[in-house]
Design an enzyme around this catalytic site. Sequence first.
Site, short mmCIF file in Angstrom:
data_model
loop_
_atom_site.label_atom_id
_atom_site.label_comp_id
_atom_site.label_asym_id
_atom_site.label_seq_id
_atom_site.Cartn_x
_atom_site.Cartn_y
_atom_site.Cartn_z
N CYS A 44 0.80 -1.22 0.00
CA CYS A 44 0.00 0.00 0.00
C CYS A 44 0.84 1.28 0.00
CB CYS A 44 -0.94 0.00 1.20
SG CYS A 44 -1.96 -1.49 1.29
N HIS A 75 -9.27 2.47 -2.30
CA HIS A 75 -7.83 2.22 -2.16
C HIS A 75 -7.28 1.31 -3.27
CE1 HIS A 75 -3.97 1.30 -0.56
NE2 HIS A 75 -4.30 0.21 0.09
N CYS A 91 0.11 2.58 6.43
CA CYS A 91 0.55 1.22 6.75
C CYS A 91 0.63 0.45 5.44
CB CYS A 91 -0.43 0.54 7.70
SG CYS A 91 -2.11 0.42 7.02
#
Length: 436
Positions: free
Chosen positions: A99, A392, A422
């Site tokens: 991510c 996302h 994160c």
Amino acid sequence: MKQPLKLTTRQGERIAVVAGLRTPFAKQATAFHGVPAVDLGKLVVSELLARTSLDPKLIDQLVFGQVVQMPEAPNIAREIVLGTGMSVTTDAYSVSRACATSFQAVANVTESIMAGTVDIAIAGGADSSSVLPIGVSKKLARALVDLNKARNLQQRFNILRALRLKDLMPVPPAVAEYSTGLSMGQTAEQMAKSHQISREAQDALAHRSHTLAAQAWADGKLSGEVFTAHVPPYKSPLERDNNIRESSDLASYAKLKPVFDRVHGTVTAANATPLTDGAAAVLLMREGRAKELGLEPLGYIRSFAFSAIDVWQDMLMGPSYATPLALERAGITLADLTLIDMHEAFAAQTLANLKMFASAEFARDKLGRSQAIGEVDMDKFNVLGGSLAYGHPFAATGARMITQTLHELRRRGGGLGLNTACAAGGLGVAMVLEVE
């Protein structure tokens, strides 16, 4: 506090972010259904070049990332260069840090500009949860290799005879960590329980995120950084993110059932980010080059830091480890920040990190520091909403956050902004941005 680390070239020039752009973000199997990440990447880079009117031949490098990679296009960065009319001599390579992928792309470009090997570059990422690399079982994969090596019909027959019906079933991409077998959602549940994050608090954060994101769109704040995307079959272009709840109602969040722990859990589809398709990119160069070209920077990269922690417990606590490093390298404290934008993978993960920011015990026991970095002023936090609302697309989120934060800092007359996220594998990132 240690001495700040200046992110400048040998001549003392800062690293400027001149422009940033993204596609609208679309929920899985909706507006971008069937559109691979490489095509989304081509879309955003082409539009970025068109809007800046920059001669593509001036771009030295493109660094791009994709988390859910397709075997037929393993180097998405080079495919984007070749598919957008950029110069074939433009260097391109791909990165992947889950991510935090486009943060990594920006960090790599920043370091290359500092070293003097690159003058102008594009960094970003794209992902599609709608076009997935569907694989085969390990037994079938081995059989296919053996079939290719078989010398006669009998050998081929013996190989095929050993297969069972279950071996022929397609295998979707794994959603669990390779090292632990745990999914991100299971980790979010663990963090909610370990840090006493209530269901009510998670739902409230999700409601806040959707409300602020909807307001940002209504106020026209995102129109300059999101372009209308036209994709096959070209029937209905996507103008804005389609995951945002335009009229979010807090009471409705309580109706959803937990997903990962159906008996005692608190993580639901509403307080977690959905699977999403999209792409984002930023244009970076040394500040002197921007002046030469008559381009006004959006802002500058002040500092960045990456972290890595254990994957069995609190795997999504990366922001709490990376942020103190980034602040220290920037020579600032949490109180000096104008804006804080944290990636909302899950409401539970976000709230747990906010708790640790203010925890003296965490600072002492986990970070080896004498004091916590401080309690976050929620008037500065995710002021335009976050990933819970926008969605996302794994590799694109960092570039979205950077662009969004810089534009908002400019609207507020300048200042310092923190981006932090994160990432799978116990990774984390924090980046400090500056606008004059």
